[in-house]
Design a protein around this motif. Structure first.
Motif, PDB file in Angstrom:
ATOM      1  N   ILE A  65      35.132  12.492  13.856  1.00  0.00           N
ATOM      2  CA  ILE A  65      34.301  11.909  12.795  1.00  0.00           C
ATOM      3  C   ILE A  65      34.033  12.994  11.751  1.00  0.00           C
ATOM      4  O   ILE A  65      33.582  14.087  12.094  1.00  0.00           O
ATOM      5  CB  ILE A  65      32.966  11.373  13.347  1.00  0.00           C
ATOM      6  N   PRO A  66      34.308  12.730  10.479  1.00  0.00           N
ATOM      7  CA  PRO A  66      34.124  13.771   9.463  1.00  0.00           C
ATOM      8  C   PRO A  66      32.657  14.096   9.202  1.00  0.00           C
ATOM      9  O   PRO A  66      31.785  13.225   9.307  1.00  0.00           O
ATOM     10  CB  PRO A  66      34.768  13.144   8.214  1.00  0.00           C
ATOM     11  N   LEU A  67      32.396  15.360   8.878  1.00  0.00           N
ATOM     12  CA  LEU A  67      31.058  15.755   8.456  1.00  0.00           C
ATOM     13  C   LEU A  67      30.775  15.188   7.067  1.00  0.00           C
ATOM     14  O   LEU A  67      31.697  14.897   6.298  1.00  0.00           O
ATOM     15  CB  LEU A  67      30.943  17.281   8.408  1.00  0.00           C
ATOM     16  N   SER A  68      29.510  15.021   6.751  1.00  0.00           N
ATOM     17  CA  SER A  68      29.123  14.558   5.422  1.00  0.00           C
ATOM     18  C   SER A  68      29.474  15.618   4.375  1.00  0.00           C
ATOM     19  O   SER A  68      29.610  16.808   4.717  1.00  0.00           O
ATOM     20  CB  SER A  68      27.617  14.271   5.382  1.00  0.00           C
ATOM     21  N   PRO A  69      29.618  15.226   3.118  1.00  0.00           N
ATOM     22  CA  PRO A  69      29.971  16.182   2.061  1.00  0.00           C
ATOM     23  C   PRO A  69      29.027  17.386   2.034  1.00  0.00           C
ATOM     24  O   PRO A  69      27.800  17.221   2.069  1.00  0.00           O
ATOM     25  CB  PRO A  69      29.842  15.354   0.780  1.00  0.00           C
ATOM     26  N   GLY A  70      29.598  18.566   2.003  1.00  0.00           N
ATOM     27  CA  GLY A  70      28.815  19.796   1.894  1.00  0.00           C
ATOM     28  C   GLY A  70      28.172  20.269   3.185  1.00  0.00           C
ATOM     29  O   GLY A  70      27.589  21.358   3.225  1.00  0.00           O
ATOM     30  N   MET A  71      28.270  19.492   4.253  1.00  0.00           N
ATOM     31  CA  MET A  71      27.568  19.828   5.496  1.00  0.00           C
ATOM     32  C   MET A  71      28.151  21.077   6.154  1.00  0.00           C
ATOM     33  O   MET A  71      27.414  21.897   6.711  1.00  0.00           O
ATOM     34  CB  MET A  71      27.615  18.631   6.459  1.00  0.00           C
TER      35      MET A  71
END
Length: 257
Positions: free
Chosen positions: A85-91
């Protein structure tokens, strides 16, 4: 340095408590939706979907996971989904910053997802060790290999789902840490959902809420600020990317130096 009983003692840097939600905050998806990709048909039958009741999502997910077990979905299948599952933008950048500032921040996670999924995702991202404590629903695998899920606790908060009130978790955590001698100068909360709004109501005017822009937490804060001006105490810093959270925290540390 300071003197204490005639001895020179090193002063501790300011300690901030930083709280994260998981689904659609640390990761860019709802992990309960994501696990359905492990199903052979990649979707639930309508008969399962129709069993959902408002406020009883944990019970609903127990039925979902039982159905997935019946379809032959195993631990390795769930693990593979959570790890991808991808991390949220900038995380990712925010976590890199925090890994270098562990003297300043005590970091915890509060999530209505489940412990197994969160641990899989954080370990895959290399960020698991940043968290002092993770509060989430208990989960595991039974003798059949079925993924099982339970409620976190019981409470009487009318705002929250039956299995978890994050405000109760937060207030108890702060009380426990105070007994242990921890003093937090400020509390920061990064979230997105309606169940992140409730704990943010326990925050003071020196604290900061980081609601994800346009998500339920942000909308509920805006509604309260409009209908009851001054009632919501924490400062509000909405974010599209965790870069904005990181920049704000960097500025806080600069001011303390």
């Amino acid at each position: 340095m300071l003197l204490q009983n005639g001895n020179v003692v090193a002063t501790q840097p300011p300690k901030y408590l930083l709280i994260f939600d998981f689904d659609e905050t640390i990761i860019n998806e709802n992990s309960d939706d994501s696990v359905l990709w492990a199903l052979p048909g990649k979707q639930l039958p309508e008969s399962i979907r129709q069993t959902y009741r408002e406020g009883f999502y944990n019970e609903y997910m127990q039925r979902v996971l039982k159905y997935m077990g019946d379809q032959g979905v195993k631990m390795a299948d769930f693990k593979a989904v959570y790890e991808n599952i991808p991390l949220s933008p900038g995380m990712s950048g925010l976590f890199q910053f925090l890994s270098k500032q562990q003297d300043h921040f005590e970091i915890i996670l509060m999530s209505d997802a489940n412990m197994f999924g969160i641990e899989c995702a954080l370990k895959a991202a290399g960020t698991y060790s940043l968290f002092r404590k993770i509060f989430s629903n208990p989960s595991g695998f039974d003798k059949r290999g079925y993924f099982t899920l339970g409620p976190y606790h019981s409470h009487n908060c009318p705002r929250c789902p039956a299995n978890m009130c994050k405000r109760k978790i937060l207030t108890e955590y702060l009380a426990d840490r105070a007994q242990e001698g921890a003093r937090f100068e400020r509390v920061f909360y990064v979230g997105d959902g309606a169940n992140d709004f409730c704990p943010s109501l326990a925050m003071k005017f020196t604290d900061v809420a980081f609601p994800r822009k346009g998500y339920p937490m942000h909308q509920l804060i805006l509604e309260m600020e409009k209908s009851q001006p001054g009632k919501y105490q924490a400062a509000v810093v909405p974010w599209d990317s965790a870069v904005e959270v990181c920049s704000y925290l960097q500025e806080i540390l600069k001011k303390k130096c």
